[in-house]
Design a protein around this motif. Structure first.
Motif, PDB file in Angstrom:
ATOM      1  N   SER A 153       3.599  -8.068 -11.436  1.00  0.00           N
ATOM      2  CA  SER A 153       3.993  -9.223 -10.656  1.00  0.00           C
ATOM      3  C   SER A 153       4.175 -10.415 -11.581  1.00  0.00           C
ATOM      4  O   SER A 153       3.500 -10.545 -12.579  1.00  0.00           O
ATOM      5  N   LEU A 203       1.564  -1.773  -1.922  1.00  0.00           N
ATOM      6  CA  LEU A 203       2.480  -2.794  -2.437  1.00  0.00           C
ATOM      7  C   LEU A 203       3.526  -3.217  -1.411  1.00  0.00           C
ATOM      8  O   LEU A 203       3.971  -4.358  -1.406  1.00  0.00           O
ATOM      9  N   TYR A 204       3.949  -2.262  -0.575  1.00  0.00           N
ATOM     10  CA  TYR A 204       5.079  -2.521   0.319  1.00  0.00           C
ATOM     11  C   TYR A 204       4.683  -2.357   1.770  1.00  0.00           C
ATOM     12  O   TYR A 204       3.769  -1.595   2.097  1.00  0.00           O
ATOM     13  N   HIS A 260       5.290 -10.750  -3.252  1.00  0.00           N
ATOM     14  CA  HIS A 260       4.340 -10.990  -4.343  1.00  0.00           C
ATOM     15  C   HIS A 260       4.890 -11.976  -5.370  1.00  0.00           C
ATOM     16  O   HIS A 260       4.154 -12.596  -6.118  1.00  0.00           O
ATOM     17  N   SER A 261       6.215 -12.103  -5.397  1.00  0.00           N
ATOM     18  CA  SER A 261       6.823 -13.050  -6.332  1.00  0.00           C
ATOM     19  C   SER A 261       6.690 -14.479  -5.837  1.00  0.00           C
ATOM     20  O   SER A 261       6.959 -15.424  -6.568  1.00  0.00           O
ATOM     21  N   ASP A 303       7.288  -4.831  -8.992  1.00  0.00           N
ATOM     22  CA  ASP A 303       6.656  -4.920  -7.687  1.00  0.00           C
ATOM     23  C   ASP A 303       7.396  -5.953  -6.845  1.00  0.00           C
ATOM     24  O   ASP A 303       7.316  -7.142  -7.098  1.00  0.00           O
ATOM     25  N   THR A 308       5.524  -6.940  -0.095  1.00  0.00           N
ATOM     26  CA  THR A 308       4.777  -7.971   0.623  1.00  0.00           C
ATOM     27  C   THR A 308       3.360  -7.496   0.917  1.00  0.00           C
ATOM     28  O   THR A 308       2.610  -8.154   1.607  1.00  0.00           O
ATOM     29  N   LYS A 356      -1.047  -6.268  -4.960  1.00  0.00           N
ATOM     30  CA  LYS A 356       0.126  -6.303  -5.844  1.00  0.00           C
ATOM     31  C   LYS A 356      -0.168  -5.558  -7.140  1.00  0.00           C
ATOM     32  O   LYS A 356      -1.320  -5.436  -7.553  1.00  0.00           O
ATOM     33  N   VAL A 370      -4.048  -2.140  -8.779  1.00  0.00           N
ATOM     34  CA  VAL A 370      -3.445  -3.139  -7.907  1.00  0.00           C
ATOM     35  C   VAL A 370      -4.543  -4.138  -7.546  1.00  0.00           C
ATOM     36  O   VAL A 370      -5.707  -3.758  -7.447  1.00  0.00           O
ATOM     37  N   PHE A 384      -3.575  -9.461  -2.990  1.00  0.00           N
ATOM     38  CA  PHE A 384      -2.537 -10.493  -2.957  1.00  0.00           C
ATOM     39  C   PHE A 384      -3.072 -11.634  -2.099  1.00  0.00           C
ATOM     40  O   PHE A 384      -3.205 -11.501  -0.881  1.00  0.00           O
ATOM     41  N   TYR A 409      -1.277 -12.883   1.039  1.00  0.00           N
ATOM     42  CA  TYR A 409      -0.895 -11.886   2.036  1.00  0.00           C
ATOM     43  C   TYR A 409      -1.009 -12.487   3.430  1.00  0.00           C
ATOM     44  O   TYR A 409      -1.942 -13.227   3.711  1.00  0.00           O
TER      45      TYR A 409
END
Lengths: 314, 554
Positions: free
Chosen positions: B32, B96-97, B137-138, B225, B228, B232, B244, B247, B250
């Motif tokens: 990330s 991650l998704y 995550h960005s 990555d 959302t 992450k 991971v 996040f 989140y």
């Protein structure tokens, strides 16, 4: 000496060329391919073809080979089909792990094997000798993976211990790194010490029987001088040959040891790539391993001259 | 002098080899781009505003970050949710998704990134209202444009073209005509045909919503990555571990208690058991025989769920001897499924035909089919009628491989078929070769008369039947082809009414089972051996990698 080395290095080229052709051919001949592996059960003919085009696998074999080998000459081993990573940096990174394990294992095996081999030869047919012979036999005959699993289970059951997972490099955290690597290195070292021990013993026995040792003793030299200064050095040539071969294969990656102890070494990289039919990675690994073997052989040959001054390469 | 020179040379060569190896080329995946909180202590001691978990069991103490340690049996290939399909990656991808919808343990839908959804009366369009304020995550915001981009990427309609996403196939999203961005948080899918499985496919990993900016920057998502999800990507050291971390932004951050999950590769089964025993890992998978050993350990427990995978014997339709339906049916009659289950799965599986019972009402009860009631006498008579006897036995070359359960099933079934004059000549294939043979089954080029396989039925028969038994189904490899089944599958796909679909698929099952070209044997349980420290983790068929509610006790 210099000429000899240059000559040997030139000889390296056809060897590596032969290996590159062989491995390329073998990878194409074995059943299964990378695309089936990637697509799994939902593959269609069009998708297969698309990926073939994408990875350049639709071109004639000779074109694929030339493309690959010309890259190798300029240090570009290509990219992994599976991960898209450039291959050479990956191999180099893995080599750090494998080289550390190999060197540590080798040193451990010498520490165990050479003194015991000498003692066994000097004290021939005593209980010490018998013990060493049994110990060596165990080292040679018990497979490494069996020792590994027994050690892991015994430690977990008796001491509730498991060597730390993950991996850190020696430069980042020396203690943790050693804790991670010492167990596989000890087991590896034990496994390979058997043959070194036997070789040391038999070679020493042979030398100790020779006339010049009698002469040394007759001159009134102490037993220590006779054994270490005169006999040991003369007995070393076959031992060094064996050690050279072992280091070569250790650097080639101890696949089983790396697998069981989850070490991210060269062996694991190669095996994963073989299972995934990631051709460029397998080819790259094999070529590097072959290169290491040849170099270690060369170093071994050069060491002969150092050990035995009668050997000269001029 | 020469000695010295040779020694120096030798040392230099070793040094140069090692130096070459030592080049610091640590491939730390760029992961990330957001700088914060990869070291979780800060995160837990300084929770910003909204993110203090108020779960009563949680000590607020500084202490160590709560990292779940996973002992994985295989290595992930990458984390692109739209192109990757193997298990080790699919364990990480759900962290991650996220997808628009999810399915609970009863296979009912709930909104994940979608707040609500609506189907047009004609069934040709789906309007989905998105959850607002969801961040990638960005740091970019997830909106209708990102949703549109994600599906266009799967369908190969972005500048990247066909990315090889299986989701682009007709059975997944192939019938999406256009995707409209109605407003920032509303997206409308217009379909070319009515399909009953659209919502269910939205829940698959091909329906993951990805960050367009991250895709554009990295080309693909294998090591990047763009999700959302609650966690992450932190670091990936191939052949070793993937980590991971939580996040912090989140959208449902309060719910997530773990600070991170690290997936360690522990390839050897005995080593995984030892690692579980010593607490080095909190969760792992083991084979049936070791699960029993693990269950006896004080600090371990076993979480299991019935999968919709099943072991089956696929008969090659191009083998002349097997073109006689009586021979195929005789083999089906002679198999004692409970016996296979006891020996191969230590009792931890259920007998099944080609649609496993765990798919609920879609699966016709096994008892309905006489063929699936073991009857060796009848099988023997059928074989004798087909001209086989003690002096004229039928030898079948059978491919096995990939999994121990597949290999062992082949051996047990071979023994069961002995009284009906059938012998297996079992060949264990290495994984690449196994897959290769699988593709060729149904033709003489396969070189095998039968193959023991483990297939996944999924949660909807559109996969279990449509993909495995229609004439051009991508996994229909054994040579089965039946016009009525093809027609029924098409009808079922174009119908939204569940009872009607069920009737269509039931008829399919009758036809396929009677044909006996692929004989179901057993549907295994899936296990997770977990440390008693791990709480709040409940794997289900639809969602076996959800750690949003999980925490560690000690």
């Amino acid at each position: 000496m210099r000429n000899y080395i240059i000559r040997r290095i030139i000889q390296l080229l056809p060897v590596l060329f032969g290996i590159s052709v062989l491995i390329f051919a073998v990878m194409k001949m074995i059943p299964g391919d990378v695309i089936s592996g990637i697509l799994g059960i939902e593959a269609t003919e069009e998708l297969r073809h698309q990926l073939e085009v994408k990875f350049g696998l639709d071109r004639p074999y000779i074109v694929q080979y030339l493309d690959w080998i010309s890259g190798v000459f300029i240090g570009d081993f290509g990219e992994s089909i599976r991960t898209g990573n450039p291959i050479l940096p990956d191999i180099m990174q893995r080599m750090r792990v494998t080289a550390e394990l190999a060197i540590l294992s080798a040193v451990i095996s010498w520490i165990i094997a050479i003194p015991l081999g000498i003692v066994a030869a000097v004290k021939r047919n005593t209980w010490v000798d018998r013990f060493v012979r049994v110990f060596a036999l165990l080292g040679v005959s018990v497979p490494g993976f069996a020792t590994c699993i027994c050690v892991i289970l015994a430690l977990s059951l008796m001491f509730n211990y498991y060597s730390p997972l993950g991996f850190v490099f020696f430069v980042d955290d020396p203690m943790l790194n050693l804790e991670m690597i010492i167990l596989p290195a000890l087991i590896n070292g034990f496994s390979i010490s058997g043959s070194v021990m036997r070789m040391t013993r038999s070679s020493m026995l042979e030398v100790l029987r020779q006339d010049f040792i009698k002469t040394v003793r007759a001159k009134g030299a102490s037993e220590k001088v006779a054994i270490f200064k005169h006999a040991f050095r003369n007995a070393m040539i076959p031992v060094v040959t064996l050690i050279g071969m072992q280091i070569g294969s250790l650097l080639g990656g101890g696949v089983i040891m790396e697998q069981i102890f989850s070490l991210p070494g060269l062996g694991q990289l190669a095996v994963t790539a073989i299972n995934q039919r990631d051709y460029p990675v397998v080819q790259g690994c094999t070529l590097v391993i072959a290169f290491i073997f040849v170099i270690v052989n060369l170093i071994t040959d050069l060491l002969y001259a150092f050990i035995d001054p009668r050997i000269s390469y001029n | 002098m020469k000695k010295l020179l040779s020694l120096m040379l030798a040392v230099m060569m070793i040094a140069s080899v090692l130096a070459g190896c030592g080049k610091t080329t640590t491939t730390e995946p760029e992961a990330s781009t957001a700088p914060e909180a990869s070291t979780a202590p800060e995160a837990s001691t300084a929770p910003e505003a909204s993110t203090a978990p108020e779960a009563s069991t949680e000590p607020e103490a500084p202490a160590e970050p709560m990292i779940l340690r996973w002992g994985a049996d295989s290595e992930p290939t990458g984390f692109d949710p739209h192109t990757v399909s193997e298990e080790a990656s699919l364990r990480v991808i759900p962290q991650l998704y996220e997808t628009l919808l999810g399915q609970d343990e009863n296979l009912n839908y709930y909104g994940e990134l979608a707040e609500s959804w609506e189907v047009a009366p004609d069934g040709l369009s789906y309007t989905i209202k998105l959850r607002e304020g969801v961040k990638f995550h960005s740091g970019n915001e997830m909106d209708a444009e990102a949703v549109k981009y994600s599906f266009e990427r799967v369908l190969g309609r972005t500048e990247a073209g066909d990315i090889g996403a299986f989701g682009s196939k007709a059975t997944y999203f192939g019938n999406i005509d256009t995707i409209e961005v109605v407003d920032k948080y509303t997206v409308k899918f217009n379909l070319t045909t009515v399909t009953s499985v659209f919502l269910s496919n939205l829940c698959s990993n091909y329906g993951a919503i990805v960050d367009p900016a991250v895709v554009k920057e990295n080309g693909d998502l294998m090591r990047a990555d763009g999700g959302t999800g609650p966690f992450k990507l932190d670091e990936w050291m191939p052949n070793n571990y993937v980590s991971v971390v939580k996040f912090e932004e989140y959208w449902d951050a309060d719910r997530v208690k773990l600070d991170g999950i690290t997936y360690y590769l522990v390839g050897d089964e005995a080593a995984r058991l030892a690692a579980l025993r010593t607490g080095e890992v909190h969760i792992s998978t083991l084979s049936a025989s070791n699960v029993q050993a693990a269950a006896k350990e004080e600090n371990l427990t076993v979480a299991s769920y019935q999968t919709s995978n099943y072991i089956a014997i696929g008969l090659n339709a191009s083998t002349p001897a097997l073109q006689d339906k009586n021979v195929r049916q005789a083999i089906c009659y002679a198999i004692d499924r409970q016996n296979v289950i006891d020996i191969v799965f230590s009792g931890e599986a259920i007998p099944t035909h080609i649609i496993p019972p765990s798919t609920g009402h879609w699966s016709v009860p096994l008892e309905k089919y006489d063929l699936y009631t073991t009857n060796v006498e009848k099988a023997k008579q059928m074989m004798e009628a087909a001209g086989y006897n003690e002096n004229n036995r039928l030898t079948l070359k059978v491919a096995a491989g990939l999994l121990d359960s597949i290999r062992q099933t082949a051996v047990v079934v071979d023994q069961q078929l002995d009284p009906i004059y059938v012998d297996f000549e079992i060949v264990n294939l290495e994984s690449g070769e196994y897959v290769d043979v699988w593709y060729k089954m149904g033709t003489p080029e396969a070189g095998f008369d039968a193959m023991v396989v483990q297939d996944g039925s999924g949660t909807d028969p559109n996969r279990g039947i449509g993909m495995f038994f229609t004439t051009d189904g991508s996994a229909s490899v054994f040579g089965f082809s039946n016009a009525r089944v093809d027609e029924l599958c098409e009808l079922a796909l174009a119908t939204a009414d569940e009872p009607t679909r069920e009737a269509y698929y039931n008829e399919c099952q009758d036809i396929i089972i009677d044909d006996a070209g692929k004989i179901g044997v057993a549907s295994p349980m899936a296990y997770f051996v977990i440390s008693k420290d791990l709480q709040g983790f409940v794997p289900t068929l639809a969602d076996s990698s959800n750690y949003r509610d999980a925490w560690l006790e000690n």
